[in-house]
Design an enzyme around this catalytic site. Structure first.
Site, PDB file in Angstrom:
ATOM      1  N   THR A 185       0.763  -1.292   0.152  1.00  0.00           N
ATOM      2  CA  THR A 185      -0.148   0.019  -0.021  1.00  0.00           C
ATOM      3  C   THR A 185       0.819   1.076  -0.180  1.00  0.00           C
ATOM      4  OG1 THR A 185       0.013   0.052   2.308  1.00  0.00           O
ATOM      5  CG2 THR A 185      -1.925  -1.190   1.236  1.00  0.00           C
ATOM      6  N   ASP A 215       4.128   4.096  -1.010  1.00  0.00           N
ATOM      7  CA  ASP A 215       4.236   4.999  -2.208  1.00  0.00           C
ATOM      8  C   ASP A 215       4.774   4.322  -3.218  1.00  0.00           C
ATOM      9  OD1 ASP A 215       3.741   7.724  -1.992  1.00  0.00           O
ATOM     10  OD2 ASP A 215       5.820   8.219  -2.421  1.00  0.00           O
ATOM     11  N   LEU A 216       5.892   3.520  -3.218  1.00  0.00           N
ATOM     12  CA  LEU A 216       6.633   2.968  -4.338  1.00  0.00           C
ATOM     13  C   LEU A 216       5.631   2.039  -5.037  1.00  0.00           C
ATOM     14  CD1 LEU A 216       9.376   2.678  -5.643  1.00  0.00           C
ATOM     15  CD2 LEU A 216       9.677   0.654  -4.437  1.00  0.00           C
ATOM     16  N   ALA A 217       4.984   1.171  -4.395  1.00  0.00           N
ATOM     17  CA  ALA A 217       3.881   0.307  -4.807  1.00  0.00           C
ATOM     18  C   ALA A 217       2.914   1.038  -5.436  1.00  0.00           C
ATOM     19  CB  ALA A 217       3.342  -0.669  -3.779  1.00  0.00           C
ATOM     20  N   ARG A 218       2.444   2.244  -5.093  1.00  0.00           N
ATOM     21  CA  ARG A 218       1.088   2.719  -5.773  1.00  0.00           C
ATOM     22  C   ARG A 218       1.630   3.578  -6.809  1.00  0.00           C
ATOM     23  NH1 ARG A 218      -1.310   6.278  -3.087  1.00  0.00           N
ATOM     24  NH2 ARG A 218       0.345   6.543  -1.430  1.00  0.00           N
ATOM     25  N   LYS A 236      17.032   1.951 -16.664  1.00  0.00           N
ATOM     26  CA  LYS A 236      16.813   2.818 -17.590  1.00  0.00           C
ATOM     27  C   LYS A 236      17.181   2.544 -19.039  1.00  0.00           C
ATOM     28  CE  LYS A 236      16.700   6.615 -14.064  1.00  0.00           C
ATOM     29  NZ  LYS A 236      15.593   7.443 -14.159  1.00  0.00           N
ATOM     30  N   ASP A 273      22.232   8.976  -1.056  1.00  0.00           N
ATOM     31  CA  ASP A 273      21.111   8.852  -1.687  1.00  0.00           C
ATOM     32  C   ASP A 273      21.549   8.520  -3.317  1.00  0.00           C
ATOM     33  OD1 ASP A 273      18.456   9.047  -2.046  1.00  0.00           O
ATOM     34  OD2 ASP A 273      18.684  10.961  -3.041  1.00  0.00           O
ATOM     35  N   HIS A 302      23.663   5.264  -7.760  1.00  0.00           N
ATOM     36  CA  HIS A 302      23.355   5.664  -9.233  1.00  0.00           C
ATOM     37  C   HIS A 302      24.381   6.020  -9.938  1.00  0.00           C
ATOM     38  CE1 HIS A 302      19.245   4.864  -7.724  1.00  0.00           C
ATOM     39  NE2 HIS A 302      19.175   6.175  -7.333  1.00  0.00           N
TER      40      HIS A 302
HETATM   41  C1  BG6 Z   1      16.179   8.236  -5.753  1.00  0.00           C
HETATM   42  C2  BG6 Z   1      16.594   8.927  -5.129  1.00  0.00           C
HETATM   43  O1  BG6 Z   1      16.878   6.718  -5.946  1.00  0.00           O
HETATM   44  O2  BG6 Z   1      16.437   8.647  -7.352  1.00  0.00           O
HETATM   45  C3  BG6 Z   1      15.946  10.489  -5.156  1.00  0.00           C
HETATM   46  O3  BG6 Z   1      16.340   8.579  -3.769  1.00  0.00           O
HETATM   47  C4  BG6 Z   1      16.018  10.827  -6.513  1.00  0.00           C
HETATM   48  O4  BG6 Z   1      16.431  11.327  -4.386  1.00  0.00           O
HETATM   49  C5  BG6 Z   1      15.770   9.793  -7.553  1.00  0.00           C
HETATM   50  O5  BG6 Z   1      15.407  11.993  -6.729  1.00  0.00           O
HETATM   51  C6  BG6 Z   1      16.232  10.120  -9.048  1.00  0.00           C
HETATM   52  O6  BG6 Z   1      15.472   9.275  -9.803  1.00  0.00           O
HETATM   53  P1  BG6 Z   1      15.417   9.293 -11.290  1.00  0.00           P
HETATM   54  O7  BG6 Z   1      14.978   8.212 -12.222  1.00  0.00           O
HETATM   55  O8  BG6 Z   1      14.085  10.580 -11.347  1.00  0.00           O
HETATM   56  O9  BG6 Z   1      16.332  10.077 -11.988  1.00  0.00           O
END
Ligand code: BG6
Length: 488
Positions: free
Chosen positions: A19, A21-24, A183, A236, A241
């Protein structure tokens, strides 16, 4: 160009935090898009599991609302939404207690389908979920678990988390998500590097002056202040990433496009990274947007701590100590509330060793830019003669390949989460992080964070809508280089 969609095997996907945020926002709308595309077999079931007391009918209603709000589909083909919702179930469950587990066990009994458990919950619950899955007989060797970031907040916590999961699951059952790897253009990076003869011979310190990676966002921390202020841009974005992008751009060609061959090569890159010197890293915090202080407050106001030392922007320079890259610096930069939402990797080549055109021709460098978002595509800056009479003047023009134009717009847009979830069902771990990779990334990150904590460093302010702190530009300038403009 019409893409080929191959349905995956029948599966049961349990979403803990079903229920949330990520799921929705991402998981369920993404699965619905896969359903419309014909990739989800009719026998598949999606089982939302969370603390909220609700029945399956209530859950279907909630997800219908989420798809409407976040699905990005104007009018779903007739009947598809109802058919998709009919594949959804819900179990009220207590991750730390016993409630709901017998019901889930009953649902999952002997179905003979692929079983996947998505931990879309706080990492503090990962251990509880893994333990209960085993206790209730749902952790058999074919089951898969999917875990979200953050995977630890330093090396010690990441190791502890890996240790806990390893008690119940083998490494080949654990799918650690970094959504950047899902991506489209990030995968294209590998296709461009390893599918073309053109670039690879030049892809080294002899020909590449430097590489820059920028992930700029226009959003601020929004309602995520509490989480974000404990993380900052380093934890983060950079540790995961940007590090993944760096690995894909710098790694040696793997022998095969298979999970361990690719991840072995990425791991070697992380392990070859030099420690970052204190004067090679700049941190910033955004200021309020002039004239819009109410809706776009400063970072410190947004997180509710006027003395916060957490960074919303970071720029750094690092080196990879191996034969291919020794002498080529890598500059990484990411931040919130920057001038544009733009993610780009630029490979800046060296100048020609000697200019036959004389001093007036100026200095020119080829730049290969890989734009991850928006307007995904690749541009190669090529030097040509400026047209017209008056001698030999050189200019740089872009050889531009915007994917949406080159490939027609009916090429299917698959969101990172959709692709990654389908890979879990297929059992393909290539685009997921292995435990040792995550640990190596923390081993590189930890001393940087400890360093600025020990020195009590405070991030510098930068204007909202700018390209980051002034000293981040200095970082480049003193090396005789400059950041590429952050623009759409
Ligand atoms: C998330 C971070 O992993 O990636 C966020 O926690 C960030 O802070 C987001 O905004 C960016 O992802 P995208 O796909 O919008 O570039």
């Amino acid at each position: 160009m019409v893409s080929r969609v191959i349905p995956v095997d029948p599966f049961d996907l349990v979403i803990f935090g079903g229920t949330g945020d990520l799921a929705r926002r991402k998981i369920l709308p993404g699965l619905f898009r896969r359903f419309i595309a014909g990739q989800m077999p009719p026998e598949a079931r999606i089982i939302g599991a969370a603390r909220t007391d609700m029945d399956s009918a209530g859950y279907r209603e909630m997800i219908a609302g989420a798809i409407d709000e976040f699905g990005g589909i104007d009018t779903p083909p007739a009947g598809t939404l109802d058919a998709f919702l009919a594949q959804l179930e819900y179990v009220t469950i207590d991750a730390k207690g016993e409630a709901g587990w017998a019901e889930l066990q009953e649902l999952m009994k002997g179905t003979g389908r692929v079983e996947a458990y998505y931990f879309s919950v706080a990492p503090s619950l990962f251990g509880d979920l893994a333990e209960r899955l085993q206790h209730w007989g749902m952790a058999d060797v074919d089951a898969r678990i999917v875990v979200e970031k953050p995977f630890g907040r330093d090396l010690a916590t990441a190791k502890a988390l890996n240790g806990t999961l390893a008690k119940y699951f083998n490494e080949d059952q654990i799918y650690r998500i970094d959504h950047y790897l899902g991506k489209e253009t990030v995968q294209n990076l590998m296709a461009v590097r390893f599918g073309n003869m053109l670039f690879e011979p030049l892809w080294n310190a002899q020909y590449v002056d430097h590489i820059q990676i920028t992930v700029a966002e226009t959003v601020g921390v929004g309602g995520r202040g509490e989480y974000y202020d404990k993380s900052g841009a380093m934890r983060d974005m950079v540790q995961n990433h940007l590090m993944q992008l760096l690995c894909l751009i710098a790694m040696e060609p793997p022998a095969r496009f298979d999970p361990d061959a690719v991840r072995d090569e990425k791991l070697k890159v992380i392990r070859a990274l030099d420690p970052v010197l204190p004067h090679h890293i700049m941190r910033g915090q955004y200021e309020a947007e002039a004239g819009q202080e109410g809706t776009h407050p400063s970072y410190r106001e947004a997180v509710g701590d006027p003395r916060s030392k957490t960074e919303s922007f970071i720029a750094l320079k690092t080196q990879i100590s191996n034969w291919r890259w020794s002498g080529t610096p890598f500059y990484l930069r990411t931040g919130k509330r920057m001038a544009a939402r733009s993610s780009e990797i630029s490979v800046v080549f060296k100048e020609t060793p000697h200019s036959i055109f004389g001093p007036d021709a100026g200095q020119h460098r080829n730049v290969l830019s890989i734009r991850l978002q928006p307007n995904e595509g690749i541009t190669l800056g090529v030097t040509i003669k400026e047209p017209g009479p008056g001698g030999m003047r050189l200019i740089d023009v872009p050889l531009d390949m915007t994917f949406a134009e080159a490939l027609d717009d009916d090429a299917e847009h698959v969101d990172a989460y959709e692709r990654l979830i389908m890979d879990v069902i297929r059992g393909n771990q290539t685009l997921f992080m292995r435990g040792d990779e995550v640990e190596a990334a923390w081993a590189w990150t930890d001393p940087i964070i400890h360093g600025w904590e020990a020195r009590g460093e405070v991030p510098k302010p930068y204007d909202s809508g700018s390209n980051g702190t002034t000293d981040s530009h200095e970082l480049m300038r003193r090396d005789g280089r400059e950041w590429r403009k952050v623009s759409l």
